[in-house]
Scaffold this motif. Structure first.
Motif, PDB file in Angstrom:
ATOM      1  N   UNK A  90      -8.046 -35.707 -62.204  1.00  0.00           N
ATOM      2  CA  UNK A  90      -7.011 -36.586 -61.654  1.00  0.00           C
ATOM      3  C   UNK A  90      -6.091 -35.797 -60.726  1.00  0.00           C
ATOM      4  N   UNK A  91      -5.723 -34.584 -61.149  1.00  0.00           N
ATOM      5  CA  UNK A  91      -4.902 -33.727 -60.289  1.00  0.00           C
ATOM      6  C   UNK A  91      -5.610 -33.454 -58.966  1.00  0.00           C
ATOM      7  N   UNK A  92      -6.912 -33.198 -59.068  1.00  0.00           N
ATOM      8  CA  UNK A  92      -7.710 -32.941 -57.864  1.00  0.00           C
ATOM      9  C   UNK A  92      -7.676 -34.144 -56.933  1.00  0.00           C
ATOM     10  N   UNK A  93      -7.872 -35.334 -57.511  1.00  0.00           N
ATOM     11  CA  UNK A  93      -7.872 -36.541 -56.680  1.00  0.00           C
ATOM     12  C   UNK A  93      -6.493 -36.775 -56.067  1.00  0.00           C
TER      13      UNK A  93
ATOM     14  N   UNK B 162      -7.296 -36.703 -52.271  1.00  0.00           N
ATOM     15  CA  UNK B 162      -7.509 -38.044 -51.719  1.00  0.00           C
ATOM     16  C   UNK B 162      -6.203 -38.745 -51.374  1.00  0.00           C
ATOM     17  N   UNK B 163      -5.159 -38.449 -52.171  1.00  0.00           N
ATOM     18  CA  UNK B 163      -3.934 -39.231 -51.991  1.00  0.00           C
ATOM     19  C   UNK B 163      -2.771 -38.399 -51.462  1.00  0.00           C
ATOM     20  N   UNK B 164      -2.995 -37.100 -51.257  1.00  0.00           N
ATOM     21  CA  UNK B 164      -1.952 -36.200 -50.734  1.00  0.00           C
ATOM     22  C   UNK B 164      -0.642 -36.321 -51.506  1.00  0.00           C
ATOM     23  N   UNK B 165      -0.743 -36.529 -52.818  1.00  0.00           N
ATOM     24  CA  UNK B 165       0.467 -36.574 -53.636  1.00  0.00           C
ATOM     25  C   UNK B 165       0.690 -35.193 -54.253  1.00  0.00           C
TER      26      UNK B 165
ATOM     27  N   UNK C 135       3.372 -31.575 -60.585  1.00  0.00           N
ATOM     28  CA  UNK C 135       4.002 -31.870 -61.870  1.00  0.00           C
ATOM     29  C   UNK C 135       2.928 -31.987 -62.955  1.00  0.00           C
ATOM     30  N   UNK C 136       1.822 -32.651 -62.596  1.00  0.00           N
ATOM     31  CA  UNK C 136       0.720 -32.803 -63.535  1.00  0.00           C
ATOM     32  C   UNK C 136       0.163 -31.436 -63.941  1.00  0.00           C
TER      33      UNK C 136
ATOM     34  N   UNK D 169      -6.438 -24.019 -61.260  1.00  0.00           N
ATOM     35  CA  UNK D 169      -6.190 -25.306 -60.623  1.00  0.00           C
ATOM     36  C   UNK D 169      -4.698 -25.561 -60.468  1.00  0.00           C
ATOM     37  N   UNK D 170      -3.885 -24.794 -61.209  1.00  0.00           N
ATOM     38  CA  UNK D 170      -2.443 -24.955 -61.063  1.00  0.00           C
ATOM     39  C   UNK D 170      -2.005 -24.598 -59.666  1.00  0.00           C
ATOM     40  N   UNK D 171      -2.751 -23.675 -59.067  1.00  0.00           N
ATOM     41  CA  UNK D 171      -2.400 -23.247 -57.721  1.00  0.00           C
ATOM     42  C   UNK D 171      -2.989 -24.180 -56.670  1.00  0.00           C
ATOM     43  N   UNK D 172      -3.758 -25.164 -57.134  1.00  0.00           N
ATOM     44  CA  UNK D 172      -4.531 -25.998 -56.217  1.00  0.00           C
ATOM     45  C   UNK D 172      -3.685 -26.690 -55.137  1.00  0.00           C
ATOM     46  N   UNK D 173      -2.645 -27.449 -55.521  1.00  0.00           N
ATOM     47  CA  UNK D 173      -1.879 -28.121 -54.465  1.00  0.00           C
ATOM     48  C   UNK D 173      -1.270 -27.128 -53.483  1.00  0.00           C
ATOM     49  N   UNK D 174      -0.796 -25.985 -54.005  1.00  0.00           N
ATOM     50  CA  UNK D 174      -0.153 -25.006 -53.132  1.00  0.00           C
ATOM     51  C   UNK D 174      -1.174 -24.325 -52.227  1.00  0.00           C
ATOM     52  N   UNK D 175      -2.327 -23.943 -52.798  1.00  0.00           N
ATOM     53  CA  UNK D 175      -3.341 -23.278 -51.971  1.00  0.00           C
ATOM     54  C   UNK D 175      -3.778 -24.207 -50.845  1.00  0.00           C
ATOM     55  N   UNK D 176      -3.993 -25.461 -51.198  1.00  0.00           N
ATOM     56  CA  UNK D 176      -4.416 -26.409 -50.176  1.00  0.00           C
ATOM     57  C   UNK D 176      -3.352 -26.545 -49.097  1.00  0.00           C
TER      58      UNK D 176
END
Lengths: 302, 289
Positions: free
Chosen positions: A258-261, A265-268, A274-275, B132-139
């Motif tokens: 879900x975090x990946x999506x 996909x949703x750029x949230x 937070x998740x 994966x915690x770094x995932x949003x930041x890495x991206x």
């Protein structure tokens, strides 16, 4: 010991620098994003919003996404570890028979699923479980069993995930159990046999009570690993089938997928961050318990 | 196991029931692989698995994998390209990781510096933060610096130092007697010479296992790879295969099967050959002496 040698830091530098740049910095950024509104609508002008994202996830509008996903992630991790361990232990006990001369042949065959790259195997399973063309439903048909909706029905999609994960992971549990079985003194069984204990009595009164404490750290770390198991879910069902009440997570989506999506996909980024932090606290607690149990940090000094 | 070596009637029954259960387990665990093999040698485009044994065996699907595409719209997989990309990333990460892990493990095992005692513990605790915690930041960061869809950026992202590997290797180095170092020091050797000429050769088997391990891990990596790599030219084996099978399942299944067998075979062989070492590596990590 001897004198202090600052040269040590030179040897540490490559590892430390890479960890700082590639792990700690992005994680710090993630923590920061979790308190902002960094998402598709605020790519440049994002600002600090406090605990809003966490509140949204746990009690707010994203509760619909989080609560069922969390429940399924927890169930998945628990059930999959128990099934895999039960099967692995059973096979290990059966293989650990002094009268079975060919046991090594069986062991090397049973280990094959472990050696096949997991991502490729998961993708292949996606094909095998295909409802129209897949081999599993073909096989069921030859036995005059109705084909099963492996991908479209929430219940059977979850069963598919358990089957694939069992196939991928029982060899590891089997190996670990075989190792642990060696630590049970054979005298115990001899005494039990003199008392007239049968196979099941020995299994439930000696083997399982003796093996569980040894296996506990492995079980806990497998639980933590299953909690983060992205590949199997994403590659086999893609998180599907879709839920009617939300687009963000499907019926088999784990917290990680879900975090990946949310990210891809949703750029949230805000919610995804937070998740991630919530998942980290859950997994971190499990790991801490495990370290206490294994006393991993005792000793280890030269 | 010591004790009676003759079989009672009950032992014989248990033995045969065990064998039957194990045979069933073997059949169940090999069945999926068998289906893939059958699919990979069967004829034709659209595929409908109807038989347990192939009626006619063809290696067409395997040969097709190595054929050049004449136009981008053709549905042939870019198998050679995927393998090349996977090899670049896997070798890159495995080498980088050894390059970072070995000196750090040496420092923790042999050099006395401030922070040595607690440094490794701290690293291990920090390592508990999952990737994966770094995932949003890495991206976000890669997007900002225009590094998305770049194989070398992926290598860097995946090659971050691993505290767990340092810990494993340090344990291995600790077992090398310190007297060897002392003899070398008397002969005038410094740390770099000891590290290069004594410790590295003696830990070579462990290094080899770690190399294979990280190679295998990276080969299997999907999350970060699919995050970073976006264009079809940069796909690694799992990413390429996924897109290929998701495009048109029934038509692509036979070639997908052939490709997945070709891609798995080397890893299976290495794993089977090194099973003992990989297991003892696992054990060294799990059990503390």
């Amino acid at each position: 010991m001897k004198k202090r040698e600052p040269i040590g830091y030179v040897y540490l530098a490559p590892a430390l620098i890479s960890m700082a740049v590639l792990s700690f910095f992005p994680i710090a950024m993630t923590v920061y994003y979790a308190f902002t509104n960094f998402n598709l609508n605020h790519m440049e002008d994002y600002k600090f919003v406090g605990f809003k994202n966490f509140v949204d996830i746990i009690t707010g509008p994203f509760k619909e996404v989080f609560a069922p996903t969390f429940a399924w992630t927890f169930t998945f991790a628990l059930v999959t570890v128990l099934i895999n361990f039960a099967v692995g232990l059973l096979l290990a006990v059966l293989l650990n028979n002094k009268f079975m001369k060919e046991t090594n042949i069986y062991r090397s065959i049973l280990i094959i699923p472990w050696a096949i790259p997991g991502t490729i195997a998961s993708l292949a399973w996606q094909g095998l479980l295909n409802e129209e063309y897949g081999a599993i439903n073909m096989l069921l048909k030859t036995f005059h069993i109705n084909p099963l909706p492996w991908m479209t029905d929430p219940f059977w999609a979850k069963i598919s995930i358990f089957i694939v994960n069992l196939w991928l992971s029982y060899p590891f549990m089997m190996n670990a159990s075989l190792g642990a079985l060696q630590s049970i003194p054979p005298e115990l069984y001899e005494v039990a046999e003199i008392d007239g204990a049968g196979w099941f009595t020995k299994l439930f009164k000696i083997t399982i009570p003796m093996i569980v404490p040894t296996a506990l750290p492995i079980l806990i770390s497998s639980f933590a690993y299953a909690f983060n198991n992205f590949n199997v879910v994403y590659l086999v069902t893609g998180g599907g089938p879709a839920r009617l009440d939300t687009q963000f997570a499907g019926h088999t989506d784990l917290l990680v997928s879900t975090t990946y999506k949310l990210t891809m996909q949703f750029y949230r980024y805000d919610l995804a961050s937070a998740m991630s932090i919530i998942i980290f606290f859950i997994v971190g607690t499990i790991s801490l318990i495990n370290m206490k149990l294994t006393r991993a940090f005792e000793g280890g000094e030269r | 196991m010591v004790g009676r070596e003759y079989m009672t009637r009950q032992d014989a029954i248990v033995l045969w029931i065990s064998r039957v259960i194990i045979w069933v387990a073997i059949i169940l665990s090999l069945l999926p692989t068998w289906f893939i093999i059958v699919a990979s040698v069967s004829k034709g485009g659209a595929f409908f698995q109807s038989s347990f044994f192939p009626k006619e065996i063809t290696f067409e699907n395997y040969i097709e994998l190595f054929r050049k595409k004449s136009s981008p719209s053709q549905t042939l997989p870019d198998f050679v390209m995927w393998v090349k990309n996977s090899l670049i990333v896997c070798f890159g990460v495995a080498f980088l990781q050894i390059f970072m892990t070995a000196p750090a493990a040496y420092a923790f095992s042999r050099i006395n510096f401030v922070g040595r005692k607690n440094g490794l513990k701290t690293l291990l605790i920090l390592q508990m933060f999952p990737t994966f915690m770094a995932m949003p930041a890495i991206y976000g960061l890669l997007a900002k610096f225009n590094l998305l869809d770049n194989l070398f950026a992926l290598i860097l992202v995946l090659a971050g130092g691993s505290a767990f590997n340092i810990w494993l290797l340090k344990g291995n180095m600790d077992q090398i007697p310190y007297e060897i170092d002392e003899a070398a020091i008397i002969d005038g050797a410094g740390h770099f010479l000891i590290f290069r000429k004594i410790i590295l050769p003696l830990t070579a088997p462990m290094l080899a296992v770690m190399f294979i391990w990280s190679f295998n891990g990276v080969f299997n990596e999907f999350l970060l790879s699919s995050l970073v790599l976006q264009s079809p030219e940069n796909a690694t084996v799992p990413i390429g295969l996924r897109n290929f099978i998701n495009n048109q399942f029934s038509a692509n299944w036979p070639m997908f099967s052939a490709a997945s067998i070709l891609a798995s075979l080397p890893i299976v062989i290495i794993y089977m050959a090194l099973q003992k070492q990989i297991q003892s590596g696992l054990a060294a990590g799990a059990v503390k002496g």
